[in-house]
Design an enzyme around this catalytic site. Structure first.
Site, PDB file in Angstrom:
ATOM      1  N   GLU A   1      20.650  21.420  18.458  1.00 56.31           N
ATOM      2  CA  GLU A   1      20.631  21.750  19.894  1.00 56.31           C
ATOM      3  C   GLU A   1      20.920  23.233  20.117  1.00 56.31           C
ATOM      4  O   GLU A   1      20.400  23.850  21.030  1.00 56.31           O
ATOM      5  CB  GLU A   1      21.665  20.916  20.659  1.00 56.31           C
ATOM      6  CG  GLU A   1      21.530  20.989  22.178  1.00 56.31           C
ATOM      7  CD  GLU A   1      22.060  22.273  22.793  1.00 56.31           C
ATOM      8  OE1 GLU A   1      21.453  22.779  23.750  1.00 56.31           O
ATOM      9  OE2 GLU A   1      23.076  22.805  22.313  1.00 56.31           O
TER      10      GLU A   1
ATOM     11  N   ASP B   1      24.887  18.957  15.968  1.00 55.18           N
ATOM     12  CA  ASP B   1      25.095  20.198  15.200  1.00 55.18           C
ATOM     13  C   ASP B   1      26.329  20.976  15.644  1.00 55.18           C
ATOM     14  O   ASP B   1      26.850  20.801  16.739  1.00 55.18           O
ATOM     15  CB  ASP B   1      23.849  21.099  15.281  1.00 55.18           C
ATOM     16  CG  ASP B   1      23.441  21.433  16.722  1.00 55.18           C
ATOM     17  OD1 ASP B   1      23.683  20.610  17.632  1.00 55.18           O
ATOM     18  OD2 ASP B   1      22.883  22.522  16.936  1.00 55.18           O
TER      19      ASP B   1
HETATM   20 ZN    ZN Z   1      26.855  24.763  22.670  1.00 55.45          ZN
HETATM   21 ZN    ZN Z   2      26.672  21.753  23.429  1.00 56.79          ZN
END
Ligand code: ZN
Ligand code: ZN
Length: 401
Positions: free
Chosen positions: A141, A81
């Site tokens: 994440e 991401d």
């Molecule tokens: Zn980051």
């Molecule tokens: Zn990262």
């Protein structure tokens, strides 16, 4: 012998990976919305013979069964991401984000391309691979609850019998060719809290008729700063920071309430909860003494990244067998958070920092999440070789039986 083959294959696929990395960089997608990114990853994996699973809406898990029978299931992870921010930087001029307000300023574009490179290498060496390899292209994440947590909750990795997991992050302060390793705690738990002080508003010139939450908040902030210095073992690491305080509108009105947002960083859930309880008790005591009350909420973040010592040994040993790769010790843990920790709650393994800093790529200056953050693509040779070679190192997993 296998390492020489891995290095040749890595150099062979490198140009393609640079294109892929730049493609992901130009077309970043936010956490949990990585639809086109996932599509591109799947297109790359399927012709290579991987069995691709899609347990979440975005991201995917690719499984490759090796040709050598062995009780071994090794997982390698990349996060895919991007961040909700604008980017800038001359070094990235050729491939800047084409999506307004979204940018790969944490290097996840490189992590994704790197793991696709590993996929290419392993597919060429499939007949020689002992056991099974699981490649995780993980969404989300950057944003709680964390794609790693959601993936773990699907139970797929557990059903696949993963025995150990490894992941890497681009690292601006490491040189190309280096990988920084540390045993035990590596990245902190980033927990957050919201603390509201509820007093009684009124005229600024008639304080005796009001309960002033501003003065009470000032006392609370000062006193909770002594929790870490006086109540935490000096050999344990912790930080309490109030990052935001808001209350009131004009100079001649005492507001009803003040709200504070803070973060607690530590390496253990037990310590974080203890600090949190103390913040709540301290704030309650100070507020009550002044006739005010508080509302308090702890919002738990990702767990701490804690590396299994034998997994770090396996990484070190693997790096030593690769002439182009240098394993260096990471001097100290970093207080930033990383959802790789959710995998480590169930599987042994290690996270590592892949040196991506260089003056040529302008990537040795700017830290993660800076608009100018960049990664030197040559680091993918190091990352690919290390991850692929790990698959062939028998010490990188330990059988559960
Ligand atoms: Zn980051
Ligand atoms: Zn990262």
């Amino acid at each position: 012998m296998i390492n020489r083959q891995i290095e040749e294959l890595a150099h062979g696929v490198y140009d393609k990976l640079v294109d892929l990395r730049r493609h992901f960089h130009r077309h970043p997608e936010l956490s949990y919305h990585e639809f086109n990114t996932t599509q591109r990853i799947v297109e790359e994996l399927e012709p290579l013979g991987y069995e691709v699973h899609r347990p979440l809406e975005t991201g995917c898990i690719a499984v490759l069964k090796g040709g050598v029978e062995a009780d071994r299931v090794l997982a390698l992870r990349a996060d895919i991401d991007a961040l909700p921010m604008e980017e800038e930087g001359d070094y990235k001029a050729d491939f800047l984000s084409q999506v307004p307000g979204v940018a790969h300023c944490c290097g996840h574009d490189l992590h994704t391309a790197n793991l696709l490179g590993v996929a290419h290498i392993l597919s060429s060496l499939q007949e020689q691979i002992p056991g099974t390899v699981v490649l995780i292209f993980q969404p989300g994440e950057e944003k709680p609850p964390g794609g790693a947590r959601l993936l773990m909750e699907t139970g797929l990795l557990q059903r696949l019998g993963v025995q150990a997991i490894y992941g890497l992050h681009s690292y601006p302060y490491g040189q190309v060719g280096e990988v920084s390793l540390i045993k035990g705690p590596m990245m902190a738990r980033p927990d957050e809290f919201v603390l509201k002080v509820i007093g009684k508003g009124g005229h600024a010139a008639i304080p005796q008729k009001a309960i002033d939450p501003v003065v009470i908040s000032a006392q609370i902030i000062t006193v909770i700063q002594s929790i870490v210095s006086r109540s935490v073992n000096p050999l344990e690491s912790a930080v309490v920071t109030i990052g935001k305080i808001a209350g009131g509108t004009v100079c001649n009105v005492i507001p009803d309430s003040v709200i504070m947002l803070g973060t607690i960083r530590s390496f253990s859930e037990e310590l974080s909860e203890r600090i949190s309880r103390q913040i709540e008790q301290t704030a309650t005591g100070i507020a009550n003494a002044a006739g005010a009350s508080i509302a308090y909420e702890l919002i738990k973040g990702y767990p701490a990244v804690v590396n299994t010592p034998w997994a770090v040994d396996a990484l070190e040993q693997t790096a030593a067998g690769l002439p182009g790769v240098r394993a260096v010790p990471l001097a100290e843990p970093i207080m930033a958070g990383e959802d790789f920790a959710f995998y480590q709650q169930e599987f042994p393994g290690s996270y590592m920092y892949l040196g991506t800093g260089s003056p040529q790529a302008g990537s040795d200056t700017w830290n993660w999440h800076h608009p100018c953050y960049n990664t030197d693509e040559r680091a993918m040779i190091t990352g690919m070789c290390l991850m692929a070679a790990l698959v062939f190192n028998p010490k990188s997993t330990q059988s559960k039986s």
